[in-house]
Design a protein around this motif. Sequence first.
Motif, PDB file in Angstrom:
ATOM      1  N   TYR A 111       3.263  -2.833   1.590  1.00 14.95           N
ATOM      2  CA  TYR A 111       1.814  -2.702   0.859  1.00 14.95           C
ATOM      3  C   TYR A 111       1.621  -1.835  -0.418  1.00 14.95           C
ATOM      4  CZ  TYR A 111      -3.436  -1.827   1.492  1.00 14.95           C
ATOM      5  OH  TYR A 111      -4.466  -1.719   1.151  1.00 14.95           O
ATOM      6  N   SER A 158      -3.493  -0.731   6.469  1.00 12.96           N
ATOM      7  CA  SER A 158      -4.742  -1.018   5.713  1.00 12.96           C
ATOM      8  C   SER A 158      -5.979  -0.169   5.928  1.00 12.96           C
ATOM      9  CB  SER A 158      -5.153  -2.548   5.778  1.00 12.96           C
ATOM     10  OG  SER A 158      -6.191  -2.912   5.199  1.00 12.96           O
ATOM     11  N   LYS A 162      -8.072   2.629   3.851  1.00 10.58           N
ATOM     12  CA  LYS A 162      -9.381   2.310   3.675  1.00 10.58           C
ATOM     13  C   LYS A 162     -10.347   3.489   3.850  1.00 10.58           C
ATOM     14  CE  LYS A 162     -10.518  -1.229   5.686  1.00 10.58           C
ATOM     15  NZ  LYS A 162     -10.104  -2.377   4.719  1.00 10.58           N
ATOM     16  N   ASP A 176      -6.748  -6.230   0.901  1.00  7.64           N
ATOM     17  CA  ASP A 176      -7.130  -6.066   2.320  1.00  7.64           C
ATOM     18  C   ASP A 176      -7.737  -7.400   2.900  1.00  7.64           C
ATOM     19  OD1 ASP A 176      -6.091  -3.467   2.454  1.00  7.64           O
ATOM     20  OD2 ASP A 176      -7.861  -2.530   2.477  1.00  7.64           O
ATOM     21  N   ASP A 291     -14.896  -6.767   5.601  1.00  9.61           N
ATOM     22  CA  ASP A 291     -14.336  -5.763   4.607  1.00  9.61           C
ATOM     23  C   ASP A 291     -15.182  -5.088   4.104  1.00  9.61           C
ATOM     24  OD1 ASP A 291     -11.207  -4.661   3.900  1.00  9.61           O
ATOM     25  OD2 ASP A 291     -12.297  -4.785   2.116  1.00  9.61           O
TER      26      ASP A 291
END
Length: 421
Positions: A111, A158, A162, A176, A291
């Motif tokens: 990531y 993720s 966030k 994402d 998202d």
Amino acid sequence: MSGTKQISIEQLIPGMFVVEMDLPWYRTPFLFHKRLIRDVETIGVMKQHGVQHVTIDTTKGLDVQAPAHTPPVNSETSAGASDAKEAADEVPQKPGSLPMDGGESQVAAVYGEAQEAVERIFADLERGVPPTPAATKVIVGGVINQVLQDRSALLLHSTFLKVKQFDRSLGAHALDTAILSLVVAVESGVDPSLYEHLGMGALLHDVGYVRLPRNLVRKRDECTDSEQRLLEQHAQLGVTVLGEQSGFHQEVCRVVVEHHERCDGSGYPRKVKAQEISPLAQIVGIVDLYDKMVSRRGGRPAMIPHDAVRQLFLVGERGQYPKPLVEAVIRSIGVYPVGSLVRLNTGEQAVVVGVNPEQRLKPQVKITGGPHGESYPNPEQVDLSLPSQDKVSRTVLRVLDPVQERVNIAMYLGDGMDQAA
């Protein structure tokens, strides 16, 4: 680190164990640079991509003084044995399974490297340099591999990042969106040959924003009607940006220009309907919507994930997205998505840390507090879909607001991720 030395690519031979190259991973076709060199073809590929120097670990493979004709090390040699742990990182697991030993660190590394590469793409765009298909493919390829290997761990990481970030960048949102779009694609049975197009389109879906005034983009949640019409030009501007480089597939371009179209014709920029919209663009569109709802941006707080899921139900009911697609998204994120704070029927408080696609109402949780408000110093992780060892059948009673409950969700989303991040 003892046993390591830098050598030129010309000195590299099969049997050596590479731990680092002089190019970042996204400029090579290799997701992980740590690898046992098994054949001269691999060395040729490295040369073709501009690798000039590498660092080798002589405790895991041959030293530079070894004869050039030394045969490649096979899996039964000591070097191959020392490579076993590295190779295990590339063995696919059952999707949705818990990570292997070292899985968290691998997910964080994948990531982190992808995020660094995406942020560089957007930084280059600010300077007028458009992204290249080759660089984008490498990033997407790494994400696809991780999604197929362990999508639960990737979604967990993720979500962890966030909830830590107060104002997410376009690059973070793009990454994402790409991750969840690929998870939805796997869940909904999209042809794997389309994964790369989907991932690239998702990664680049907002590139048009860099051609708009920065202050307007920053306040896009609180703009006037005329400003909104200007912002809506980002979809068409995005295709213009991609057109400055040759080689982007038509499906990638369709995702960029159509991700705000809606099946009922209420979208933009062309207000097309249903069958006229790319199925890949529909996936990116609904994931983009979700998202944005669950992310903090500017002065706007993030929506509770469970409430965002309800909004997805509504857009399906209104005919803006196909209901099968809405259902696939909810299967992917769960009725109680990762990061949700919930009250159990036992009175205990818990944080959702994993979903069970086959039993969406029974997620994996960390029990963080007791029925009388007491905090548990060592939260217990429980899979609500499995029989309880202590004979207590736990179920989710209701969703709580972390702000009102004064709970820092990030504390419970992975044991080692805070350090890794």
